[in-house]
Design a protein around this motif. Structure first.
Motif, PDB file in Angstrom:
ATOM      1  N   GLU A  61       0.833  -1.208   0.000  1.00  0.00           N
ATOM      2  CA  GLU A  61       0.000   0.000   0.000  1.00  0.00           C
ATOM      3  C   GLU A  61       0.866   1.256   0.000  1.00  0.00           C
ATOM      4  N   GLU A  62       1.913   1.261   0.798  1.00  0.00           N
ATOM      5  CA  GLU A  62       2.818   2.412   0.833  1.00  0.00           C
ATOM      6  C   GLU A  62       3.453   2.642  -0.533  1.00  0.00           C
ATOM      7  N   ASP A  63       3.902   1.550  -1.159  1.00  0.00           N
ATOM      8  CA  ASP A  63       4.535   1.662  -2.472  1.00  0.00           C
ATOM      9  C   ASP A  63       3.552   2.175  -3.519  1.00  0.00           C
ATOM     10  N   GLN A  64       2.312   1.714  -3.451  1.00  0.00           N
ATOM     11  CA  GLN A  64       1.302   2.177  -4.407  1.00  0.00           C
ATOM     12  C   GLN A  64       1.025   3.668  -4.217  1.00  0.00           C
ATOM     13  N   ARG A  65       0.914   4.105  -2.965  1.00  0.00           N
ATOM     14  CA  ARG A  65       0.696   5.537  -2.699  1.00  0.00           C
ATOM     15  C   ARG A  65       1.870   6.363  -3.217  1.00  0.00           C
ATOM     16  N   GLN A  66       3.068   5.858  -2.999  1.00  0.00           N
ATOM     17  CA  GLN A  66       4.261   6.567  -3.457  1.00  0.00           C
ATOM     18  C   GLN A  66       4.292   6.616  -4.982  1.00  0.00           C
ATOM     19  N   ASP A  67       3.956   5.514  -5.649  1.00  0.00           N
ATOM     20  CA  ASP A  67       3.916   5.492  -7.111  1.00  0.00           C
ATOM     21  C   ASP A  67       2.900   6.494  -7.637  1.00  0.00           C
ATOM     22  N   MET A  68       1.733   6.544  -7.018  1.00  0.00           N
ATOM     23  CA  MET A  68       0.691   7.450  -7.461  1.00  0.00           C
ATOM     24  C   MET A  68       1.106   8.905  -7.262  1.00  0.00           C
ATOM     25  N   SER A  69       1.727   9.229  -6.142  1.00  0.00           N
ATOM     26  CA  SER A  69       2.142  10.611  -5.903  1.00  0.00           C
ATOM     27  C   SER A  69       3.265  10.997  -6.862  1.00  0.00           C
ATOM     28  N   GLY A  70       4.126  10.059  -7.213  1.00  0.00           N
ATOM     29  CA  GLY A  70       5.182  10.325  -8.189  1.00  0.00           C
ATOM     30  C   GLY A  70       4.616  10.582  -9.572  1.00  0.00           C
ATOM     31  N   LYS A  71       3.588   9.839  -9.954  1.00  0.00           N
ATOM     32  CA  LYS A  71       2.948  10.043 -11.253  1.00  0.00           C
ATOM     33  C   LYS A  71       2.263  11.403 -11.295  1.00  0.00           C
ATOM     34  N   ARG A  72       1.603  11.783 -10.211  1.00  0.00           N
ATOM     35  CA  ARG A  72       0.935  13.090 -10.148  1.00  0.00           C
ATOM     36  C   ARG A  72       1.969  14.213 -10.273  1.00  0.00           C
ATOM     37  N   ARG A  74       4.905  14.092 -11.715  1.00  0.00           N
ATOM     38  CA  ARG A  74       5.433  14.132 -13.081  1.00  0.00           C
ATOM     39  C   ARG A  74       4.434  14.811 -14.019  1.00  0.00           C
ATOM     40  N   ARG A  75       3.148  14.504 -13.853  1.00  0.00           N
ATOM     41  CA  ARG A  75       2.123  15.132 -14.702  1.00  0.00           C
ATOM     42  C   ARG A  75       2.048  16.642 -14.444  1.00  0.00           C
ATOM     43  N   ALA A  76       2.177  17.041 -13.223  1.00  0.00           N
ATOM     44  CA  ALA A  76       2.101  18.460 -12.869  1.00  0.00           C
ATOM     45  C   ALA A  76       3.291  19.219 -13.448  1.00  0.00           C
ATOM     46  N   GLY A  77       4.423  18.546 -13.528  1.00  0.00           N
ATOM     47  CA  GLY A  77       5.621  19.185 -14.048  1.00  0.00           C
ATOM     48  C   GLY A  77       5.727  19.103 -15.559  1.00  0.00           C
ATOM     49  N   ALA A  78       4.863  18.333 -16.186  1.00  0.00           N
ATOM     50  CA  ALA A  78       4.944  18.140 -17.649  1.00  0.00           C
ATOM     51  C   ALA A  78       4.378  19.295 -18.425  1.00  0.00           C
TER      52      ALA A  78
END
Length: 78
Positions: A61-72, A74-78
């Motif tokens: 669960e922690e890894d999934q939350r971290q993956d999701m926040s990393g994707k967000r 990256r999208r915000a910075g794109a």
């Protein structure tokens, strides 16, 4: 002559090592969390699988939350 001489790591081996290192890191995290849960519960005998599975779920669960926040991010910075 060794075609890998000086190349360091054969093709594909680096990726395999990175995956196995990630798996090892994950397993270490699960082991540590399971131990902490076991201690917190008073070190009951025969409950190792229960604590391992609980720890595995928490780490996933922690890894999934971290993956999701990393994707967000990256999208915000794109």
């Amino acid at each position: 002559m060794d075609r890998f001489a000086g190349a360091g790591v054969p093709p594909g081996e680096k990726e395999n090592r990175e995956v196995s290192m990630a798996d090892q890191s994950r397993e270490d995290r699960i082991r540590q969390r399971a131990y902490e849960l076991w201690e917190k519960e008073g070190k009951p005998e025969g409950a190792d699988l229960r604590f391992w599975e609980q720890a595995m779920g928490e780490i996933d669960e922690e890894d999934q939350r971290q993956d999701m926040s990393g994707k967000r991010a990256r999208r915000a910075g794109a």
